[in-house]
Design a protein around this motif. Structure first.
Motif, short mmCIF file in Angstrom:
data_model
loop_
_atom_site.label_atom_id
_atom_site.label_comp_id
_atom_site.label_asym_id
_atom_site.label_seq_id
_atom_site.Cartn_x
_atom_site.Cartn_y
_atom_site.Cartn_z
N ALA A 48 0.84 -1.21 0.00
CA ALA A 48 0.00 0.00 0.00
C ALA A 48 0.87 1.25 0.00
O ALA A 48 0.56 2.23 -0.70
N TRP A 49 1.95 1.23 0.77
CA TRP A 49 2.86 2.38 0.80
C TRP A 49 3.50 2.58 -0.58
O TRP A 49 3.63 3.71 -1.05
N LEU A 50 3.93 1.48 -1.20
CA LEU A 50 4.54 1.59 -2.53
C LEU A 50 3.55 2.16 -3.54
O LEU A 50 3.93 2.98 -4.38
N LYS A 51 2.32 1.73 -3.45
CA LYS A 51 1.29 2.24 -4.36
C LYS A 51 1.07 3.74 -4.13
O LYS A 51 0.88 4.51 -5.06
N ALA A 52 1.11 4.16 -2.86
CA ALA A 52 0.85 5.56 -2.52
C ALA A 52 2.00 6.49 -2.89
O ALA A 52 1.77 7.59 -3.37
N VAL A 53 3.24 6.07 -2.62
CA VAL A 53 4.37 7.00 -2.80
C VAL A 53 5.43 6.53 -3.78
O VAL A 53 6.27 7.31 -4.20
N GLY A 54 5.45 5.24 -4.13
CA GLY A 54 6.45 4.72 -5.05
C GLY A 54 7.74 4.30 -4.38
O GLY A 54 8.08 4.77 -3.29
N ALA A 55 8.46 3.41 -5.04
CA ALA A 55 9.71 2.89 -4.50
C ALA A 55 10.79 3.97 -4.39
O ALA A 55 11.58 3.97 -3.44
N GLU A 56 10.82 4.89 -5.35
CA GLU A 56 11.85 5.94 -5.31
C GLU A 56 11.82 6.71 -3.99
O GLU A 56 12.85 7.09 -3.47
N LYS A 57 10.63 6.92 -3.47
CA LYS A 57 10.49 7.68 -2.23
C LYS A 57 10.59 6.79 -1.00
O LYS A 57 11.10 7.22 0.04
N LEU A 58 10.10 5.56 -1.08
CA LEU A 58 10.03 4.69 0.10
C LEU A 58 11.34 4.00 0.43
O LEU A 58 11.62 3.73 1.58
N VAL A 59 12.17 3.73 -0.57
CA VAL A 59 13.43 3.02 -0.33
C VAL A 59 14.49 4.01 0.15
O VAL A 59 14.75 5.03 -0.49
N ASN A 60 15.11 3.69 1.28
CA ASN A 60 16.15 4.53 1.87
C ASN A 60 17.50 4.15 1.26
O ASN A 60 18.14 3.20 1.69
N GLY A 81 10.80 -5.80 -7.47
CA GLY A 81 11.21 -6.51 -6.26
C GLY A 81 11.18 -5.67 -5.00
O GLY A 81 11.59 -6.13 -3.93
N ALA A 82 10.68 -4.46 -5.08
CA ALA A 82 10.71 -3.54 -3.95
C ALA A 82 9.98 -4.08 -2.73
O ALA A 82 10.51 -4.07 -1.62
N ALA A 83 8.76 -4.56 -2.91
CA ALA A 83 7.96 -5.00 -1.77
C ALA A 83 8.65 -6.11 -1.01
O ALA A 83 8.80 -6.04 0.22
N ALA A 84 9.11 -7.14 -1.70
CA ALA A 84 9.75 -8.28 -1.03
C ALA A 84 11.01 -7.85 -0.30
O ALA A 84 11.26 -8.28 0.83
N LEU A 85 11.80 -6.99 -0.91
CA LEU A 85 13.04 -6.55 -0.29
C LEU A 85 12.78 -5.68 0.94
O LEU A 85 13.45 -5.83 1.96
N LEU A 86 11.79 -4.80 0.88
CA LEU A 86 11.47 -3.94 2.02
C LEU A 86 10.88 -4.75 3.18
O LEU A 86 11.17 -4.47 4.34
N ILE A 87 10.08 -5.75 2.86
CA ILE A 87 9.50 -6.59 3.91
C ILE A 87 10.60 -7.40 4.59
O ILE A 87 10.62 -7.53 5.82
N ALA A 88 11.56 -7.90 3.81
CA ALA A 88 12.66 -8.69 4.37
C ALA A 88 13.69 -7.83 5.10
O ALA A 88 14.36 -8.31 6.01
#
Length: 118
Positions: A48-60, A81-88
């Motif tokens: 849901a966060w990725l859908k709202a703001v995108g990986a560019e903004k959510l990935v540190n 692969g953003a969701a799986a990597l962020l969850i892990a």
């Protein structure tokens, strides 16, 4: 007019999260803190966060966790692969993530502060 409650997702030992929590509390917000490592339901939240703001903004991309990833993992973190990597790797999530009930705000800067004052 009452200020709507906020949920701040972060890490307890993150200086930026503590600063954001203190500023929001001082500003009169009712803030629920959720530790992204221990308490957050990341499999439900991250997509849901990725859908709202995108990986560019959510990935540190300034974190030590990011620097420890392979080039292929880094490329995947900004794509499918953003969701799986962020969850892990919760430390890869840029913090704090603030859920206003209507919007998802990422990071703590002047833009986030202004968005919460409106």
């Amino acid at each position: 007019m009452s200020i709507p409650p906020l949920t701040l997702y972060g890490l307890k030992n993150c200086d930026t999260c503590r600063k954001a929590l203190a500023a929001l509390t001082t500003a009169g917000h009712d803030v629920a803190f959720v530790d992204i490592r221990a308490e957050a339901d990341l499999p439900a939240r991250v997509p849901a966060w990725l859908k709202a703001v995108g990986a560019e903004k959510l990935v540190n991309r300034r974190s030590t966790t990011w620097r420890g990833l392979t080039t292929a993992q880094q490329a995947g973190a900004l794509g499918d692969g953003a969701a799986a990597l962020l969850i892990a790797n919760p430390a890869l999530i840029k913090r704090p993530v603030i859920d206003t009930g209507a919007d998802i705000l990422v990071g703590w800067d002047k833009g986030t502060e202004q968005a919460l004052k409106a």
